[in-house]
Write an enzyme that holds these catalytic residues in place. Structure first.
Site, PDB file in Angstrom:
ATOM      1  N   LYS A 154      25.515  18.325   3.014  1.00 15.28           N
ATOM      2  CA  LYS A 154      24.060  18.284   2.797  1.00 15.28           C
ATOM      3  C   LYS A 154      23.617  19.024   1.535  1.00 15.28           C
ATOM      4  CE  LYS A 154      22.685  17.806   7.643  1.00 15.28           C
ATOM      5  NZ  LYS A 154      21.795  18.306   8.676  1.00 15.28           N
ATOM      6  N   ASN A 191      19.377  15.364   3.904  1.00 14.37           N
ATOM      7  CA  ASN A 191      20.150  14.664   4.940  1.00 14.37           C
ATOM      8  C   ASN A 191      19.954  13.149   4.854  1.00 14.37           C
ATOM      9  OD1 ASN A 191      17.551  14.449   5.956  1.00 14.37           O
ATOM     10  ND2 ASN A 191      18.243  14.496   8.073  1.00 14.37           N
ATOM     11  N   ASP A 246      15.370  16.427   8.584  1.00 13.08           N
ATOM     12  CA  ASP A 246      15.636  17.374   9.682  1.00 13.08           C
ATOM     13  C   ASP A 246      14.377  18.164  10.016  1.00 13.08           C
ATOM     14  OD1 ASP A 246      18.311  16.809  10.235  1.00 13.08           O
ATOM     15  OD2 ASP A 246      19.057  18.229   8.743  1.00 13.08           O
ATOM     16  N   GLY A 262      21.637  31.857  14.497  1.00 11.88           N
ATOM     17  CA  GLY A 262      22.369  31.084  13.485  1.00 11.88           C
ATOM     18  C   GLY A 262      21.686  31.173  12.143  1.00 11.88           C
ATOM     19  N   ALA A 263      22.486  31.024  11.087  1.00 10.49           N
ATOM     20  CA  ALA A 263      21.929  31.147   9.731  1.00 10.49           C
ATOM     21  C   ALA A 263      22.551  30.128   8.791  1.00 10.49           C
ATOM     22  CB  ALA A 263      22.158  32.562   9.215  1.00 10.49           C
ATOM     23  N   GLY A 264      23.003  28.998   9.339  1.00 11.45           N
ATOM     24  CA  GLY A 264      23.599  27.945   8.510  1.00 11.45           C
ATOM     25  C   GLY A 264      22.543  26.963   8.026  1.00 11.45           C
ATOM     26  N   TYR A 284      23.423  18.829  20.953  1.00  8.76           N
ATOM     27  CA  TYR A 284      23.005  17.687  21.786  1.00  8.76           C
ATOM     28  C   TYR A 284      24.113  17.164  22.699  1.00  8.76           C
ATOM     29  CZ  TYR A 284      25.151  15.199  17.895  1.00  8.76           C
ATOM     30  OH  TYR A 284      26.019  14.779  16.920  1.00  8.76           O
ATOM     31  N   GLY A 290      19.003  18.984  21.995  1.00 14.08           N
ATOM     32  CA  GLY A 290      19.173  18.577  20.594  1.00 14.08           C
ATOM     33  C   GLY A 290      19.015  17.087  20.321  1.00 14.08           C
TER      34      GLY A 290
HETATM   35  P1  NAP Z   1      26.718  25.599   9.886  1.00 11.17           P
HETATM   36  O1  NAP Z   1      25.993  25.624   8.566  1.00 11.17           O
HETATM   37  O2  NAP Z   1      28.195  25.446   9.908  1.00 11.17           O
HETATM   38  O3  NAP Z   1      26.313  26.978  10.664  1.00 11.17           O
HETATM   39  C1  NAP Z   1      26.918  27.297  11.891  1.00 11.17           C
HETATM   40  C2  NAP Z   1      26.217  28.502  12.529  1.00 11.17           C
HETATM   41  O4  NAP Z   1      26.817  28.730  13.818  1.00 11.17           O
HETATM   42  C3  NAP Z   1      26.391  29.805  11.740  1.00 11.17           C
HETATM   43  O5  NAP Z   1      25.241  30.604  11.896  1.00 11.17           O
HETATM   44  C4  NAP Z   1      27.592  30.459  12.452  1.00 11.17           C
HETATM   45  O6  NAP Z   1      27.625  31.855  12.344  1.00 11.17           O
HETATM   46  C5  NAP Z   1      27.309  30.076  13.882  1.00 11.17           C
HETATM   47  N1  NAP Z   1      28.525  30.119  14.704  1.00 11.17           N
HETATM   48  C6  NAP Z   1      29.556  29.230  14.679  1.00 11.17           C
HETATM   49  N2  NAP Z   1      30.494  29.601  15.590  1.00 11.17           N
HETATM   50  C7  NAP Z   1      30.041  30.746  16.173  1.00 11.17           C
HETATM   51  C8  NAP Z   1      30.562  31.617  17.164  1.00 11.17           C
HETATM   52  N3  NAP Z   1      31.754  31.395  17.745  1.00 11.17           N
HETATM   53  N4  NAP Z   1      29.824  32.689  17.553  1.00 11.17           N
HETATM   54  C9  NAP Z   1      28.618  32.922  16.975  1.00 11.17           C
HETATM   55  N5  NAP Z   1      28.068  32.143  16.005  1.00 11.17           N
HETATM   56  C10 NAP Z   1      28.783  31.071  15.620  1.00 11.17           C
HETATM   57  O7  NAP Z   1      26.150  24.441  10.807  1.00 11.17           O
HETATM   58  P2  NAP Z   1      24.662  23.841  10.868  1.00 11.17           P
HETATM   59  O8  NAP Z   1      24.557  22.652  10.002  1.00 11.17           O
HETATM   60  O9  NAP Z   1      23.695  24.939  10.657  1.00 11.17           O
HETATM   61  O10 NAP Z   1      24.600  23.303  12.392  1.00 11.17           O
HETATM   62  C11 NAP Z   1      24.541  24.211  13.475  1.00 11.17           C
HETATM   63  C12 NAP Z   1      24.504  23.440  14.794  1.00 11.17           C
HETATM   64  O11 NAP Z   1      23.293  22.677  14.876  1.00 11.17           O
HETATM   65  C13 NAP Z   1      25.648  22.428  14.944  1.00 11.17           C
HETATM   66  O12 NAP Z   1      26.085  22.469  16.290  1.00 11.17           O
HETATM   67  C14 NAP Z   1      24.994  21.094  14.647  1.00 11.17           C
HETATM   68  O13 NAP Z   1      25.624  20.012  15.327  1.00 11.17           O
HETATM   69  C15 NAP Z   1      23.591  21.327  15.197  1.00 11.17           C
HETATM   70  N6  NAP Z   1      22.601  20.467  14.534  1.00 11.17           N
HETATM   71  C16 NAP Z   1      21.908  19.589  15.319  1.00 11.17           C
HETATM   72  C17 NAP Z   1      20.969  18.780  14.738  1.00 11.17           C
HETATM   73  C18 NAP Z   1      20.204  17.823  15.604  1.00 11.17           C
HETATM   74  O14 NAP Z   1      19.615  16.883  15.054  1.00 11.17           O
HETATM   75  N7  NAP Z   1      20.153  18.020  16.908  1.00 11.17           N
HETATM   76  C19 NAP Z   1      20.724  18.835  13.353  1.00 11.17           C
HETATM   77  C20 NAP Z   1      21.434  19.753  12.577  1.00 11.17           C
HETATM   78  C21 NAP Z   1      22.394  20.563  13.191  1.00 11.17           C
HETATM   79  P3  NAP Z   1      28.398  32.585  11.114  1.00 11.17           P
HETATM   80  O15 NAP Z   1      27.435  32.528   9.944  1.00 11.17           O
HETATM   81  O16 NAP Z   1      28.642  33.949  11.615  1.00 11.17           O
HETATM   82  O17 NAP Z   1      29.651  31.802  10.856  1.00 11.17           O
END
Ligand code: NAP
Length: 286
Positions: free
Chosen positions: A65, A86, A101, A125-127, A226, A247
């Site tokens: 992204k 996205n 999004d 979360g902070a991604g 989700y 989700g």
């Molecule tokens: P990302 O950029 O990879 O960020 C992942 C986040 O999860 C980070 O804050 C990470 O913490 C944390 N994390 C991962 N494993 C962990 C653990 N074992 N314990 C604690 N924290 C953990 O991913 P993203 O794009 O932000 O997506 C995050 C989630 O949202 C995914 O599951 C994705 O499928 C979902 N999502 C859903 C939608 C929807 O439309 N429903 C849209 C976007 C995303 P660290 O920084 O410490 O690594």
């Protein structure tokens, strides 16, 4: 025949082909929506290829992204604010980037009659997803957000990247500790899981980012994960008497907004929900 697709990491599944194809078929639009797994070193070629006259555009998912920004010809101001896109629309050879999004996140809140204006939220979360959620809540007039993350530096980076742009919203970073949760959960009207904790088929499937005994019935709990439909967090929140949003609605609504950008037509959201639910049920059964 025209083409659209979702650009993902190799080996990652996507629900988008199931529900986007159902939408095109339902409206009788001759588009084949494909899954385009792409490694990082193939991303530029993939995006350049979207300029072909028979391609409508693409959805873009983790981890591409952010990397797509320099590859498109121009992008929406919202893409600049979030730092990620996205959706790409092939507008007669000009590739335009969008971030749906943000809209995808806000529509389920509206459906749940939750008023984000003036609210206090906690985001786990902070991604990339957390960034889109912060911008969405800022656009909607939230008053305060605490970003709680396992890696505190990443939460601090998010706050320093976005803090100035989201004023007057107050944005703070907090470590993933019981103290943080105690303070944040006591004040929050809205709790959002933007981590991958709880995702089916991972070692963290039965984990929640938030301590169950701190969830309050007054809060709305929103899990971006989700699959499964009922994550550990959603179960804990229901047991605490809190309202919940899973989700899937965000996934469908961001896809519906992409569909509108490509076709100019309103997406048949009910058909998309049905197709996504059927695809999830088929995955669960296999
Ligand atoms: P990302 O950029 O990879 O960020 C992942 C986040 O999860 C980070 O804050 C990470 O913490 C944390 N994390 C991962 N494993 C962990 C653990 N074992 N314990 C604690 N924290 C953990 O991913 P993203 O794009 O932000 O997506 C995050 C989630 O949202 C995914 O599951 C994705 O499928 C979902 N999502 C859903 C939608 C929807 O439309 N429903 C849209 C976007 C995303 P660290 O920084 O410490 O690594």
């Amino acid at each position: 025949m025209q083409y659209a697709g979702v650009i993902s990491a190799p080996g990652k599944n996507s629900l988008s082909p199931a529900f986007q194809q159902a939408a095109f078929d339902h409206l009788g639009i001759a588009v084949k929506y494909e899954h385009w797994p792409t490694p990082a070193d193939g991303l530029e070629t993939r995006v350049v290829g979207l300029q072909a006259p028979d391609v409508l555009g693409a959805n873009v998912t983790i981890p591409h992204k952010e990397a797509c920004l320099p590859l498109v010809h121009d992008y929406d101001p919202l893409v600049r604010r979030v730092g990620a896109l996205n959706t790409i629309h092939n507008d007669d050879g000009t590739l335009r980037g969008y971030n749906t999004d943000v809209e995808g996140f806000l529509r389920p809140l509206k459906d749940a009659f939750f008023e984000p204006r003036g609210c206090t939220a906690v985001i786990a979360g902070a991604g990339g997803a957390a960034r889109a959620v912060v911008i969405a809540l800022a656009e909607a007039g939230a008053a305060r957000i605490a970003v709680v993350n396992r890696t505190l530096e990443r939460a601090e980076r998010l706050v320093s990247d976005l803090g100035a742009a989201v004023k007057p919203l107050q944005l703070v970073a907090a470590p993933d500790s019981r103290d943080s949760w105690q303070k944040a959960a006591a004040e929050a009207d809205l709790l959002v899981n933007c981590t991958s904790l709880g995702t089916a088929g991972t070692p963290e499937e039965d984990r929640s980012p938030m301590p169950a005994n701190l969830l309050r019935p007054q809060a709305l709990v929103y899990d971006l994960v989700y699959q499964p439909a009922e994550t550990r967090l959603i179960r804990d929140a229901r047991e605490a008497g809190a309202r919940t949003i899973g989700g899937l609605p965000m996934l469908i609504y961001q896809g519906a907004a992409s569909f509108k950008l490509w076709t100019g037509r309103d997406a048949p959201v009910d058909i998309m929900f049905q197709a996504a639910e059927a695809a999830l049920a088929a995955e669960d059964a296999s």
